[in-house]
Structure formats: structure tokens, C-alpha cells
Motif scaffolding. Structure first.
Motif, PDB file in Angstrom:
ATOM      1  N   ALA A  97      37.218  30.813  35.746  1.00 45.51           N
ATOM      2  CA  ALA A  97      38.097  31.639  34.919  1.00 45.51           C
ATOM      3  C   ALA A  97      38.675  32.799  35.722  1.00 45.51           C
ATOM      4  O   ALA A  97      39.869  33.130  35.588  1.00 45.51           O
ATOM      5  CB  ALA A  97      37.329  32.169  33.707  1.00 45.51           C
ATOM      6  N   LEU A  98      37.854  33.417  36.563  1.00 48.86           N
ATOM      7  CA  LEU A  98      38.344  34.517  37.391  1.00 48.86           C
ATOM      8  C   LEU A  98      39.370  34.021  38.405  1.00 48.86           C
ATOM      9  O   LEU A  98      40.445  34.608  38.572  1.00 48.86           O
ATOM     10  CB  LEU A  98      37.181  35.205  38.102  1.00 48.86           C
ATOM     11  CG  LEU A  98      37.558  36.335  39.065  1.00 48.86           C
ATOM     12  CD1 LEU A  98      38.216  37.486  38.314  1.00 48.86           C
ATOM     13  CD2 LEU A  98      36.339  36.827  39.827  1.00 48.86           C
ATOM     14  N   LEU A  99      39.050  32.925  39.075  1.00 48.31           N
ATOM     15  CA  LEU A  99      39.934  32.431  40.128  1.00 48.31           C
ATOM     16  C   LEU A  99      41.216  31.836  39.577  1.00 48.31           C
ATOM     17  O   LEU A  99      42.198  31.686  40.314  1.00 48.31           O
ATOM     18  CB  LEU A  99      39.193  31.408  40.984  1.00 48.31           C
ATOM     19  CG  LEU A  99      37.973  31.930  41.751  1.00 48.31           C
ATOM     20  CD1 LEU A  99      37.341  30.825  42.578  1.00 48.31           C
ATOM     21  CD2 LEU A  99      38.339  33.126  42.627  1.00 48.31           C
ATOM     22  N   ALA A 100      41.227  31.494  38.292  1.00 42.43           N
ATOM     23  CA  ALA A 100      42.436  30.950  37.679  1.00 42.43           C
ATOM     24  C   ALA A 100      43.456  32.023  37.325  1.00 42.43           C
ATOM     25  O   ALA A 100      44.618  31.709  37.045  1.00 42.43           O
ATOM     26  CB  ALA A 100      42.071  30.159  36.429  1.00 42.43           C
ATOM     27  N   LEU A 101      43.047  33.281  37.336  1.00 39.13           N
ATOM     28  CA  LEU A 101      43.981  34.354  37.016  1.00 39.13           C
ATOM     29  C   LEU A 101      45.022  34.482  38.125  1.00 39.13           C
ATOM     30  O   LEU A 101      44.682  34.463  39.313  1.00 39.13           O
ATOM     31  CB  LEU A 101      43.233  35.683  36.865  1.00 39.13           C
ATOM     32  CG  LEU A 101      42.209  35.763  35.732  1.00 39.13           C
ATOM     33  CD1 LEU A 101      41.466  37.093  35.794  1.00 39.13           C
ATOM     34  CD2 LEU A 101      42.876  35.585  34.375  1.00 39.13           C
ATOM     35  N   PRO A 102      46.291  34.615  37.771  1.00 43.20           N
ATOM     36  CA  PRO A 102      47.312  34.759  38.815  1.00 43.20           C
ATOM     37  C   PRO A 102      47.149  36.086  39.541  1.00 43.20           C
ATOM     38  O   PRO A 102      46.881  37.113  38.915  1.00 43.20           O
ATOM     39  CB  PRO A 102      48.624  34.705  38.041  1.00 43.20           C
ATOM     40  CG  PRO A 102      48.269  35.073  36.633  1.00 43.20           C
ATOM     41  CD  PRO A 102      46.868  34.592  36.421  1.00 43.20           C
TER      42      PRO A 102
ATOM     43  N   PRO B 269      43.873  40.904  39.785  1.00 44.04           N
ATOM     44  CA  PRO B 269      44.085  41.037  38.334  1.00 44.04           C
ATOM     45  C   PRO B 269      43.225  42.137  37.710  1.00 44.04           C
ATOM     46  O   PRO B 269      43.670  42.838  36.800  1.00 44.04           O
ATOM     47  CB  PRO B 269      43.703  39.655  37.795  1.00 44.04           C
ATOM     48  CG  PRO B 269      43.873  38.731  38.949  1.00 44.04           C
ATOM     49  CD  PRO B 269      43.459  39.527  40.149  1.00 44.04           C
ATOM     50  N   LEU B 270      42.002  42.287  38.206  1.00 41.51           N
ATOM     51  CA  LEU B 270      41.142  43.375  37.736  1.00 41.51           C
ATOM     52  C   LEU B 270      41.760  44.720  38.081  1.00 41.51           C
ATOM     53  O   LEU B 270      41.805  45.627  37.238  1.00 41.51           O
ATOM     54  CB  LEU B 270      39.761  43.258  38.359  1.00 41.51           C
ATOM     55  CG  LEU B 270      38.828  44.453  38.136  1.00 41.51           C
ATOM     56  CD1 LEU B 270      38.425  44.567  36.674  1.00 41.51           C
ATOM     57  CD2 LEU B 270      37.598  44.358  39.030  1.00 41.51           C
ATOM     58  N   ALA B 271      42.230  44.868  39.325  1.00 40.22           N
ATOM     59  CA  ALA B 271      42.834  46.131  39.742  1.00 40.22           C
ATOM     60  C   ALA B 271      44.031  46.476  38.861  1.00 40.22           C
ATOM     61  O   ALA B 271      44.200  47.628  38.432  1.00 40.22           O
ATOM     62  CB  ALA B 271      43.243  46.048  41.209  1.00 40.22           C
TER      63      ALA B 271
ATOM     64  N   ILE C 182      36.525  40.037  34.545  1.00 36.17           N
ATOM     65  CA  ILE C 182      37.599  39.252  33.956  1.00 36.17           C
ATOM     66  C   ILE C 182      38.189  40.021  32.776  1.00 36.17           C
ATOM     67  O   ILE C 182      37.546  40.171  31.731  1.00 36.17           O
ATOM     68  CB  ILE C 182      37.086  37.881  33.480  1.00 36.17           C
ATOM     69  CG1 ILE C 182      36.466  37.111  34.654  1.00 36.17           C
ATOM     70  CG2 ILE C 182      38.211  37.068  32.857  1.00 36.17           C
ATOM     71  CD1 ILE C 182      35.788  35.815  34.249  1.00 36.17           C
ATOM     72  N   PRO C 183      39.411  40.540  32.928  1.00 31.25           N
ATOM     73  CA  PRO C 183      40.029  41.241  31.799  1.00 31.25           C
ATOM     74  C   PRO C 183      40.098  40.345  30.569  1.00 31.25           C
ATOM     75  O   PRO C 183      40.447  39.165  30.645  1.00 31.25           O
ATOM     76  CB  PRO C 183      41.437  41.556  32.325  1.00 31.25           C
ATOM     77  CG  PRO C 183      41.273  41.622  33.817  1.00 31.25           C
ATOM     78  CD  PRO C 183      40.256  40.561  34.132  1.00 31.25           C
TER      79      PRO C 183
ATOM     80  N   SER D 145      37.522  39.365  28.817  1.00 34.83           N
ATOM     81  CA  SER D 145      36.242  38.721  28.549  1.00 34.83           C
ATOM     82  C   SER D 145      35.373  39.633  27.689  1.00 34.83           C
ATOM     83  O   SER D 145      35.598  40.854  27.603  1.00 34.83           O
ATOM     84  CB  SER D 145      35.518  38.396  29.853  1.00 34.83           C
ATOM     85  OG  SER D 145      34.992  39.577  30.440  1.00 34.83           O
ATOM     86  N   ALA D 146      34.352  39.058  27.081  1.00 31.81           N
ATOM     87  CA  ALA D 146      33.448  39.853  26.255  1.00 31.81           C
ATOM     88  C   ALA D 146      32.671  40.867  27.083  1.00 31.81           C
ATOM     89  O   ALA D 146      32.208  41.886  26.552  1.00 31.81           O
ATOM     90  CB  ALA D 146      32.490  38.925  25.514  1.00 31.81           C
ATOM     91  N   ALA D 147      32.529  40.607  28.396  1.00 34.48           N
ATOM     92  CA  ALA D 147      31.757  41.508  29.252  1.00 34.48           C
ATOM     93  C   ALA D 147      32.610  42.590  29.902  1.00 34.48           C
ATOM     94  O   ALA D 147      32.066  43.568  30.425  1.00 34.48           O
ATOM     95  CB  ALA D 147      31.048  40.700  30.343  1.00 34.48           C
ATOM     96  N   PHE D 148      33.927  42.448  29.868  1.00 35.05           N
ATOM     97  CA  PHE D 148      34.789  43.434  30.531  1.00 35.05           C
ATOM     98  C   PHE D 148      34.598  44.849  29.988  1.00 35.05           C
ATOM     99  O   PHE D 148      34.562  45.817  30.768  1.00 35.05           O
ATOM    100  CB  PHE D 148      36.253  43.005  30.438  1.00 35.05           C
ATOM    101  CG  PHE D 148      37.202  43.962  31.106  1.00 35.05           C
ATOM    102  CD1 PHE D 148      37.195  44.130  32.488  1.00 35.05           C
ATOM    103  CD2 PHE D 148      38.097  44.703  30.349  1.00 35.05           C
ATOM    104  CE1 PHE D 148      38.069  45.018  33.103  1.00 35.05           C
ATOM    105  CE2 PHE D 148      38.973  45.589  30.956  1.00 35.05           C
ATOM    106  CZ  PHE D 148      38.963  45.750  32.338  1.00 35.05           C
ATOM    107  N   PRO D 149      34.462  45.043  28.658  1.00 36.19           N
ATOM    108  CA  PRO D 149      34.225  46.403  28.159  1.00 36.19           C
ATOM    109  C   PRO D 149      32.964  47.048  28.729  1.00 36.19           C
ATOM    110  O   PRO D 149      32.876  48.283  28.798  1.00 36.19           O
ATOM    111  CB  PRO D 149      34.114  46.207  26.640  1.00 36.19           C
ATOM    112  CG  PRO D 149      34.902  44.965  26.372  1.00 36.19           C
ATOM    113  CD  PRO D 149      34.642  44.082  27.552  1.00 36.19           C
TER     114      PRO D 149
END
Length: 259
Positions: A9-14, A62-64, A219-220, A222-226
Motif C-alpha cells: 500500500a505504501l509503495l503503491a502511492l504515487p 507522499p508522507l512528506a 500511509i496517509p 490509514s487508521a494508524a496515520f493519526p
């Protein structure tokens, strides 16, 4: 999201294009990308990948960009890695230089993931940062060496006979700044026990995330991002908004001018 699906999921983000970039040395890996340059509180971000050349900063772009949308000014740092001119001491020389120069001496927090979490804790121990957040960090190199994490990545970094004393977070002096670790209990890449061992020695705050793996906090959406945003708020000395980490996801930091 299942823990085993997080990496894909992380690596699929553009990849997200940087707003600006700055070289801090002549090597192609000695570069820092900037996001949210007109934003508020400053972050320097160090990516993971077990210190190897195969993994670069692109997967955290994408996180940045998302952290910039949350009101942060973000410096996403690259550094020389094993197989590309890195290892001991080049990797550490680069990280020291990047952390020292990313914001021209202005106050900032360093955020690192996995091997980048180890580098973030090492950089914080050197001083010059106001706090550190480490996500699934390789925070005990001796234990990681015993476990032969990622097929002996620690030995690749410093050599099979390398001295851990100067680089292993658990062997370094107390940080002297706020430190928060975020670690999923279902992490199979870096077991949560690695962070437990560091927290027990260093007195750092450890946020354990049940049924979360190695990547979800990055992963923006995601349930864990907060939980990552809440850790950043905690290390900066801000209260987590009413409603806990979930509310932190919708409350951007208060911007401040750049000195």
C-alpha cells in the motif's frame, strides 16, 4: 488494512514532487527535498530500508507531502547507503550533515522510520534537534544483529566486527530532548521488542499499535496515520486534541514564521 498489505500500500502511492531541493554535498545521494516550505513547525525526515542503496527517499515523498498539508515544513533527506558509497562512517557523516544543515540551524524535530529511526535517534543523541519521533526503529543494533534482521543488515552497515558503541541508540547517552517511538505489535520486519528494549533503557515514550505492521503509520489515510501525528504533537509539547489521535489527524499544527 492487514499488516502484510502495508508495504504494498505504501509503495503503491504515487511519488510526490518536492517544492524545492538542496544539495549538501557532491554525491547524488547528498540531497534534501522540501515540502511545505512556507509552513509551520519544521521536520527533518529520514527514510528506512535497512541502510541499503535499493531503498531511497521516494517512498516517503507522499508522507512528506501529506505532512506539509497538515501544516509542517518538511525536509526529506537522502544519504549514502550500503551499496552506493554508504555504510560506516559515510552514512552517518551524511545524516549528521543533513540534520545540521536542513534548516540552517533553526529548531526542528527529526522523524525517522526503521533504519531511519535508528539514524534519527543517533542524530538526536548528537544534539541540535528539539525532539525525535521514531517509527518502528532499529533502536537496538546489538539485538538486531542477534536476530539477523533483514539477513544481517547491521553487519552490512558497520561490518561483522564493527563497534556498536558509537552508533547503537541503546548505548548512547540520554537524548536530553523529547522522544516518542511508534511501533506496531504485528511488525515482522523490526519486532516491537526492539523498541521496548530501547524505551526501557532510554526512558523514551513508546506508543504500541495493536495489530499494526511496519508501514501503516506512514500511509496517509490509514487508521494508524493519526498515531504518527499524535506522536509529533506529543514530542513538540502540544496536547493531543480532544478525541485523541483521530482528532490530531484533522488539526494542523499552528504555523509559525521561519527565522
Amino acid at each position: 488494512m492487514r499488516p502484510q498489505d502495508e508495504e504494498a500500500a505504501l509503495l503503491a502511492l504515487p511519488p510526490a514532487a518536492a517544492e524545492d531541493s538542496r544539495a549538501y554535498g557532491p554525491h547524488p545521494s547528498q540531497v534534501i527535498d522540501y515540502y511545505g516550505v512556507g509552513g509551520g513547525r519544521r521536520l527533518t525526515v529520514l527514510h528506512g530500508g535497512f541502510w541499503r542503496e535499493a531503498y531511497d527517499r521516494a517512498h516517503l515523498s507522499p508522507l512528506a507531502a501529506e505532512l506539509a498539508r497538515c501544516g509542517y515544513a518538511v525536509a526529506l533527506a537522502e544519504y549514502r547507503r550500503v551499496g552506493g558509497g554508504g555504510g560506516w562512517p559515510a552514512t552517518f557523516d551524511d545524516v549528521a550533515q543533513a540534520v545540521e544543515t536542513a534548516w540552517d540551524g533553526a529548531e526542528h524535530v527529526v522523524l525517522g522510520h526503521s533504519a531511519g529511526g535508528q539514524l534519527a535517534l543517533w542524530a538526536a543523541a548528537r544534539g541540535g534537534v528539539s525532539g525525535v519521533v521514531a517509527v518502528s526503529p532499529v533502536a537496538d543494533l546489538g539485538y538486531a544483529r542477534e536476530l539477523r534482521l533483514s539477513d544481517g543488515a547491521v553487519d552490512e552497515l558497520i561490518g561483522a566486527e564493527g563497534d556498536l558503541a558509537a552508533v547503537d541508540p541503546v548505548r548512547l547517552p540520554p537524548l536530553g530532548v523529547p522522544a516518542v517511538l511508534v511501533h506496531g505489535t504485528a511488525d515482522v520486519d523490526v519486532p516491537v521488542e526492539v523498541s521496548r528494549r530501547y524505551a526501557g533503557v532510554a526512558g523514551a515514550r513508546l506508543r504500541e499499535l495493536p495489530d499494526v505492521g511496519h508501514y501503516a503509520p506512514l500511509i496517509p489515510g490509514s487508521a494508524a496515520f493519526p498515531e504518527l501525528l499524535a506522536a509529533l504533537a506529543e514530542v513538540e509539547g502540544h496536547d493531543v486534541p480532544p478525541g485523541g489521535a483521530e482528532a490530531a489527524a484533522t488539526q494542523a499544527p499552528v504555523p509559525r514564521s521561519k527565522e
